[in-house]
Write a protein that holds these residues in place. Structure first.
Motif, PDB file in Angstrom:
ATOM      1  N   GLY A 153     -35.071  32.049  16.545  1.00  0.00           N
ATOM      2  CA  GLY A 153     -34.724  32.518  17.877  1.00  0.00           C
ATOM      3  C   GLY A 153     -35.069  31.502  18.944  1.00  0.00           C
ATOM      4  N   THR A 154     -35.512  31.995  20.099  1.00  0.00           N
ATOM      5  CA  THR A 154     -35.847  31.142  21.238  1.00  0.00           C
ATOM      6  C   THR A 154     -37.357  31.036  21.359  1.00  0.00           C
ATOM      7  OG1 THR A 154     -33.840  31.821  22.392  1.00  0.00           O
ATOM      8  CG2 THR A 154     -35.585  30.846  23.732  1.00  0.00           C
ATOM      9  N   TRP A 155     -37.851  29.817  21.445  1.00  0.00           N
ATOM     10  CA  TRP A 155     -39.286  29.617  21.590  1.00  0.00           C
ATOM     11  C   TRP A 155     -39.559  28.305  22.316  1.00  0.00           C
ATOM     12  CZ3 TRP A 155     -41.043  25.250  19.041  1.00  0.00           C
ATOM     13  CH2 TRP A 155     -40.280  24.781  17.961  1.00  0.00           C
ATOM     14  N   LEU A 156     -40.768  28.191  22.824  1.00  0.00           N
ATOM     15  CA  LEU A 156     -41.175  27.016  23.594  1.00  0.00           C
ATOM     16  C   LEU A 156     -42.562  26.579  23.138  1.00  0.00           C
ATOM     17  CD1 LEU A 156     -40.708  26.142  27.244  1.00  0.00           C
ATOM     18  CD2 LEU A 156     -43.073  26.383  26.490  1.00  0.00           C
ATOM     19  N   ILE A 157     -42.716  25.275  22.987  1.00  0.00           N
ATOM     20  CA  ILE A 157     -44.046  24.723  22.757  1.00  0.00           C
ATOM     21  C   ILE A 157     -44.437  23.934  23.998  1.00  0.00           C
ATOM     22  CG2 ILE A 157     -43.097  22.725  21.493  1.00  0.00           C
ATOM     23  CD1 ILE A 157     -45.740  22.794  19.860  1.00  0.00           C
ATOM     24  N   ARG A 158     -45.611  24.221  24.545  1.00  0.00           N
ATOM     25  CA  ARG A 158     -46.002  23.652  25.825  1.00  0.00           C
ATOM     26  C   ARG A 158     -47.231  22.762  25.670  1.00  0.00           C
ATOM     27  NH1 ARG A 158     -48.304  29.343  28.329  1.00  0.00           N
ATOM     28  NH2 ARG A 158     -50.196  29.436  27.051  1.00  0.00           N
ATOM     29  N   ASP A 159     -47.404  21.892  26.662  1.00  0.00           N
ATOM     30  CA  ASP A 159     -48.574  21.016  26.741  1.00  0.00           C
ATOM     31  C   ASP A 159     -48.764  20.227  25.443  1.00  0.00           C
ATOM     32  OD1 ASP A 159     -50.791  19.827  27.966  1.00  0.00           O
ATOM     33  OD2 ASP A 159     -52.175  21.295  27.101  1.00  0.00           O
ATOM     34  N   VAL A 160     -47.670  19.658  24.935  1.00  0.00           N
ATOM     35  CA  VAL A 160     -47.730  18.914  23.688  1.00  0.00           C
ATOM     36  C   VAL A 160     -47.335  17.465  23.954  1.00  0.00           C
ATOM     37  CG1 VAL A 160     -45.339  19.427  22.980  1.00  0.00           C
ATOM     38  CG2 VAL A 160     -47.086  18.997  21.238  1.00  0.00           C
ATOM     39  N   ARG A 161     -47.994  16.546  23.281  1.00  0.00           N
ATOM     40  CA  ARG A 161     -47.600  15.140  23.332  1.00  0.00           C
ATOM     41  C   ARG A 161     -46.298  14.997  22.534  1.00  0.00           C
ATOM     42  NH1 ARG A 161     -51.486  13.637  20.878  1.00  0.00           N
ATOM     43  NH2 ARG A 161     -52.921  13.157  22.573  1.00  0.00           N
ATOM     44  N   VAL A 162     -45.307  14.337  23.086  1.00  0.00           N
ATOM     45  CA  VAL A 162     -44.005  14.246  22.443  1.00  0.00           C
ATOM     46  C   VAL A 162     -43.693  12.801  22.078  1.00  0.00           C
ATOM     47  CG1 VAL A 162     -41.518  14.574  22.727  1.00  0.00           C
ATOM     48  CG2 VAL A 162     -43.115  16.297  23.605  1.00  0.00           C
ATOM     49  N   PHE A 163     -43.473  12.562  20.786  1.00  0.00           N
ATOM     50  CA  PHE A 163     -42.866  11.315  20.322  1.00  0.00           C
ATOM     51  C   PHE A 163     -41.413  11.655  20.038  1.00  0.00           C
ATOM     52  CE2 PHE A 163     -41.368   8.536  16.907  1.00  0.00           C
ATOM     53  CZ  PHE A 163     -41.570   7.307  17.507  1.00  0.00           C
ATOM     54  N   ASP A 164     -40.486  11.090  20.807  1.00  0.00           N
ATOM     55  CA  ASP A 164     -39.093  11.540  20.752  1.00  0.00           C
ATOM     56  C   ASP A 164     -38.249  10.849  19.687  1.00  0.00           C
ATOM     57  OD1 ASP A 164     -38.553   9.021  21.769  1.00  0.00           O
ATOM     58  OD2 ASP A 164     -37.723   9.725  23.670  1.00  0.00           O
ATOM     59  N   GLY A 165     -38.889  10.059  18.834  1.00  0.00           N
ATOM     60  CA  GLY A 165     -38.174   9.305  17.802  1.00  0.00           C
ATOM     61  C   GLY A 165     -38.103   7.829  18.120  1.00  0.00           C
ATOM     62  N   ARG A 166     -38.329   7.501  19.390  1.00  0.00           N
ATOM     63  CA  ARG A 166     -38.327   6.106  19.826  1.00  0.00           C
ATOM     64  C   ARG A 166     -39.601   5.723  20.552  1.00  0.00           C
ATOM     65  NH1 ARG A 166     -32.132   6.607  22.084  1.00  0.00           N
ATOM     66  NH2 ARG A 166     -31.073   6.258  20.086  1.00  0.00           N
ATOM     67  N   ARG A 167     -40.122   6.640  21.345  1.00  0.00           N
ATOM     68  CA  ARG A 167     -41.322   6.333  22.129  1.00  0.00           C
ATOM     69  C   ARG A 167     -42.044   7.619  22.477  1.00  0.00           C
ATOM     70  NH1 ARG A 167     -40.279   7.002  27.777  1.00  0.00           N
ATOM     71  NH2 ARG A 167     -38.090   7.543  28.194  1.00  0.00           N
ATOM     72  N   PRO A 227     -37.437  31.463  28.926  1.00  0.00           N
ATOM     73  CA  PRO A 227     -37.053  32.859  29.131  1.00  0.00           C
ATOM     74  C   PRO A 227     -38.211  33.793  28.785  1.00  0.00           C
ATOM     75  CG  PRO A 227     -35.349  31.670  27.925  1.00  0.00           C
ATOM     76  CD  PRO A 227     -36.525  30.759  28.010  1.00  0.00           C
ATOM     77  N   ARG A 228     -38.260  34.945  29.431  1.00  0.00           N
ATOM     78  CA  ARG A 228     -39.366  35.875  29.196  1.00  0.00           C
ATOM     79  C   ARG A 228     -39.467  36.298  27.742  1.00  0.00           C
ATOM     80  NH1 ARG A 228     -39.617  40.156  34.275  1.00  0.00           N
ATOM     81  NH2 ARG A 228     -40.105  38.610  35.909  1.00  0.00           N
ATOM     82  N   SER A 229     -38.342  36.328  27.053  1.00  0.00           N
ATOM     83  CA  SER A 229     -38.339  36.786  25.662  1.00  0.00           C
ATOM     84  C   SER A 229     -38.799  35.719  24.679  1.00  0.00           C
ATOM     85  CB  SER A 229     -36.933  37.249  25.285  1.00  0.00           C
ATOM     86  OG  SER A 229     -36.011  36.164  25.412  1.00  0.00           O
ATOM     87  N   ALA A 230     -38.984  34.503  25.145  1.00  0.00           N
ATOM     88  CA  ALA A 230     -39.299  33.394  24.240  1.00  0.00           C
ATOM     89  C   ALA A 230     -40.745  33.458  23.767  1.00  0.00           C
ATOM     90  CB  ALA A 230     -39.041  32.062  24.929  1.00  0.00           C
ATOM     91  N   ARG A 231     -40.948  33.166  22.500  1.00  0.00           N
ATOM     92  CA  ARG A 231     -42.297  32.959  21.979  1.00  0.00           C
ATOM     93  C   ARG A 231     -42.826  31.648  22.547  1.00  0.00           C
ATOM     94  NH1 ARG A 231     -44.899  34.384  17.003  1.00  0.00           N
ATOM     95  NH2 ARG A 231     -43.026  35.574  16.500  1.00  0.00           N
ATOM     96  N   VAL A 232     -44.079  31.607  22.924  1.00  0.00           N
ATOM     97  CA  VAL A 232     -44.674  30.403  23.505  1.00  0.00           C
ATOM     98  C   VAL A 232     -45.817  29.943  22.615  1.00  0.00           C
ATOM     99  CG1 VAL A 232     -45.849  29.386  25.490  1.00  0.00           C
ATOM    100  CG2 VAL A 232     -44.021  31.075  25.844  1.00  0.00           C
ATOM    101  N   TYR A 233     -45.767  28.678  22.230  1.00  0.00           N
ATOM    102  CA  TYR A 233     -46.818  28.051  21.432  1.00  0.00           C
ATOM    103  C   TYR A 233     -47.578  27.049  22.293  1.00  0.00           C
ATOM    104  CZ  TYR A 233     -44.014  29.654  17.425  1.00  0.00           C
ATOM    105  OH  TYR A 233     -43.304  30.406  16.520  1.00  0.00           O
ATOM    106  N   ASP A 234     -48.858  26.923  22.034  1.00  0.00           N
ATOM    107  CA  ASP A 234     -49.702  25.966  22.743  1.00  0.00           C
ATOM    108  C   ASP A 234     -49.865  24.722  21.883  1.00  0.00           C
ATOM    109  OD1 ASP A 234     -51.563  24.568  24.172  1.00  0.00           O
ATOM    110  OD2 ASP A 234     -53.146  26.082  24.065  1.00  0.00           O
ATOM    111  N   GLY A 235     -49.410  23.585  22.391  1.00  0.00           N
ATOM    112  CA  GLY A 235     -49.494  22.341  21.632  1.00  0.00           C
ATOM    113  C   GLY A 235     -50.646  21.454  22.033  1.00  0.00           C
ATOM    114  N   GLY A 236     -51.640  21.979  22.723  1.00  0.00           N
ATOM    115  CA  GLY A 236     -52.759  21.166  23.183  1.00  0.00           C
ATOM    116  C   GLY A 236     -53.429  20.396  22.062  1.00  0.00           C
ATOM    117  N   GLY A 237     -53.642  19.098  22.272  1.00  0.00           N
ATOM    118  CA  GLY A 237     -54.306  18.255  21.281  1.00  0.00           C
ATOM    119  C   GLY A 237     -53.433  17.843  20.122  1.00  0.00           C
ATOM    120  N   ARG A 238     -52.122  18.103  20.222  1.00  0.00           N
ATOM    121  CA  ARG A 238     -51.232  17.829  19.110  1.00  0.00           C
ATOM    122  C   ARG A 238     -50.051  16.977  19.552  1.00  0.00           C
ATOM    123  NH1 ARG A 238     -52.417  23.744  17.156  1.00  0.00           N
ATOM    124  NH2 ARG A 238     -53.721  23.264  15.366  1.00  0.00           N
ATOM    125  N   THR A 239     -49.317  16.480  18.572  1.00  0.00           N
ATOM    126  CA  THR A 239     -48.140  15.658  18.831  1.00  0.00           C
ATOM    127  C   THR A 239     -46.942  16.281  18.138  1.00  0.00           C
ATOM    128  OG1 THR A 239     -49.505  13.654  18.926  1.00  0.00           O
ATOM    129  CG2 THR A 239     -47.138  13.349  18.615  1.00  0.00           C
TER     130      THR A 239
END
Length: 428
Positions: free
Chosen positions: A36-50, A73-85
Motif C-alpha cells: 500500500g502507501t507508506w513513508l519512511i522519514r528522517d532516513v539517510r538516502v543513497f539514491d544509487g549514485r550519491r 497521506p493520513r492513511s499512510a503507514r509511517v516508519y522512522d529511519g533514524g540512524g539508518r540508510t
C-alpha cells in the motif's frame, strides 16, 4: 549433512518501524499486508549514485511516489529511519539460478539478478514476474539463457544438453534462436582452459566471437563475454563486446591494456568472490548480522570446499589490482558474484563482493553504485536501481552508513520488494 534453521519472527525494526510476520500466515500474505502507501522519514538516502542526506521517501502502488515531497497521506503507514540508510535494492550482475535461489537472494537485499547462463524454459515466467508490482518474495530475473560455446568447451556440464556452435553453424540463426527463446542478452564463452593442472579446452574462434557479437547487436541485445585471462578479455573488447563477465586475474594489465579497455567502453563484472578461496564465505558464516538469516541451502553452499579452486592464491590480488586500475581509468565496474560457484550464494555473497570492490580501490559509494544504478544503466533496466519518483520501490534499509563503512551493508533492518516488506525468515 543436513542443517536446520529454527523458524524466527521478523526482526523488530525499533520504534516506528516495528513489524512482525505471523509465523502461521502464508509468506505472500504477510508481505501483502505491509504494502500500500507508506513513508519512511528522517532516513539517510543513497539514491544509487550519491548520498542525498536525510529526508523522507513516500511509496505508493509499488513505486516511489516522492522524495522529500511533503507530508504523507493520513492513511499512510509511517516508519522512522533514524540512524539508518535507505538504498535501492541491489542488482547482482552475474548469477546462475536454481530452485529457491531467487528467494534466498531477496532476503539479503538483492532484488534483481542477471543470469549469465541458465535454463531458457524459465525465461517466460521470469519476464512475467518482473513486470508485476504486486507482492513478491523472489528477486526479479533477467537472463542470457543458454550461452554461446562449442562442443567440449566451457562450461563442462555432463548430462546437461544445450545448443553449441560448430564450424558449420549459422551464427545469425544461432543468435536468433536464443533471442526467440527469450534471452535478454547474449553470453559468449571465450575460455581455452584453466591454469595448470586444469586441461586446455576448445573455444570459439576470434571470427566466431566477432560474428556472435555482431548478430547480438543486430537483434538489439548486449553481448557479455566470459574471459578470465587478459589476452582473451582484450580479444573480446576488440570484437565489440559490451561487457566482460569476469575480471582477468592471470597477469597484471599494462597501462596500454587499461587504456584499450577504457577506449572500448565495455563494462567489467569482476566477480572477485570466486577467487577469494572461500574467505568471504567464512566471514559471512561468522557474522551475527548475517548467519541467522541464511537458509539451510545457503549455509551448506558457503561451507563447501570445491576441489578446483581457480588457479593460484595470488589471483585475488592480481584481479583486484586490475579492477582498481580499470576503475581509476573510468571503465564501468558492475558488482556480481557468479553464485553459486565456489562457495558463493545468491544475496549474501553480494555483501562480500562490494567489500572486495572497496578493497580494490572503489569508494564505498562507488561500490554501492556498482550494485544499483550502474547495472540498471548498463543493462537498460529503466525502472530500478535508483531512488527517484516513478521507479520501482525495491528498497534496502540498513543500520549505519555503508557509504562510509561498506560492512554496514550487512546490518539489514528491512527489505521491500515492489513496496512490500520481505519476511527474512529463512525457509527450513
Amino acid at each position: 549433512m543436513t542443517y536446520r534453521t529454527p523458524r524466527r519472527r521478523f526482526l523488530s525494526l525499533t520504534s516506528g518501524l516495528a513489524v512482525a510476520a505471523a509465523a502461521s500466515a502464508p509468506r505472500a500474505a504477510a508481505a501483502a499486508q505491509h504494502g500500500g502507501t507508506w513513508l519512511i522519514r528522517d532516513v539517510r538516502v543513497f539514491d544509487g549514485r550519491r548520498t542525498r542526506g536525510r529526508g523522507s521517501v513516500l511509496v505508493a502502488g509499488g513505486r516511489i511516489a516522492a522524495f522529500n515531497g511533503g507530508p504523507a497521506p493520513r492513511s499512510a503507514r509511517v516508519y522512522d529511519g533514524g540512524g539508518r540508510t535507505l538504498l535501492p535494492g541491489l542488482i547482482d550482475c552475474h548469477v546462475h539460478t536454481f530452485d529457491g535461489s531467487l528467494a534466498d537472494s531477496v532476503r539479503f537485499g538483492v532484488t534483481t539478478e542477471l543470469e549469465m547462463f541458465g535454463d531458457p524454459a524459465a525465461l517466460p515466467d521470469a519476464r512475467r514476474r518482473r513486470r508485476s508490482t504486486g507482492p513478491s518474495e523472489r528477486a526479479d530475473l533477467w537472463s542470457a539463457g543458454a550461452g554461446v560455446t562449442v562442443p567440449g568447451g566451457h562450461p563442462l556440464q555432463p548430462g546437461h544438453d544445450f545448443p553449441r556452435v560448430t564450424e558449420g553453424t549459422d551464427i545469425e540463426r544461432f543468435v536468433a534462436d536464443r533471442v526467440a527463446e527469450g534471452s535478454d542478452f547474449i553470453k559468449v564463452i571465450l575460455e581455452d582452459g584453466g591454469p595448470p593442472p586444469r586441461p586446455s579446452l576448445p573455444t570459439l574462434t576470434g571470427e566466431q566471437v566477432r560474428r556472435v557479437i555482431a548478430a547480438a547487436h543486430r537483434h538489439r541485445r548486449r553481448a557479455v563475454v566470459h574471459a578470465e585471462k587478459l589476452r582473451l578479455a582484450l580479444a573480446a573488447v576488440r570484437a565489440g563486446a559490451d561487457g566482460l563477465a569476469h575480471a582477468f586475474w592471470d597477469v597484471h594489465a599494462t597501462a596500454e591494456d587499461i587504456a584499450e579497455f577504457r577506449r572500448a567502453g565495455a563494462f567489467v563484472i569482476p566477480t572477485l568472490s570466486v577467487v577469494d578461496w572461500g574467505h568471504g564465505a567464512e566471514r559471512l558464516l561468522a557474522d551475527d548480522r548475517v548467519e541467522p538469516w541464511l537458509s539451510a541451502t545457503q549455509r551448506y553452499l558457503l561451507q563447501q570446499e570445491p576441489p578446483d579452486r581457480p588457479g593460484r592464491p595470488d589471483f585475488l590480488g592480481i584481479g583486484s589490482a586490475n579492477v582498481g586500475r580499470l576503475h581509476t581509468a573510468g571503465v564501468p565496474i558492475l558488482a556480481g558474484t557468479d553464485a553459486p560457484i565456489r562457495a558463493n550464494v545468491g544475496g549474501a555473497s553480494m555483501l562480500i563482493e562490494v567489500e572486495h570492490l572497496v578493497r580494490a580501490g572503489l569508494s564505498p559509494a562507488a561500490a554501492l553504485a556498482a550494485a544499483t544504478a550502474e547495472p540498471a544503466r548498463r543493462f537498460g533496466l529503466a525502472d530500478r536501481g535508483r531512488i527517484a519518483p516513478g521507479l520501482r520501490a525495491d528498497l534496502l534499509l540498513v543500520d549505519g552508513d555503508p557509504t562510509t563503512d561498506i560492512t554496514d551493508l550487512r546490518a539489514i533492518a528491512a527489505i521491500w520488494k515492489n513496496g512490500h516488506l520481505i519476511d527474512r525468515t529463512p525457509a527450513d
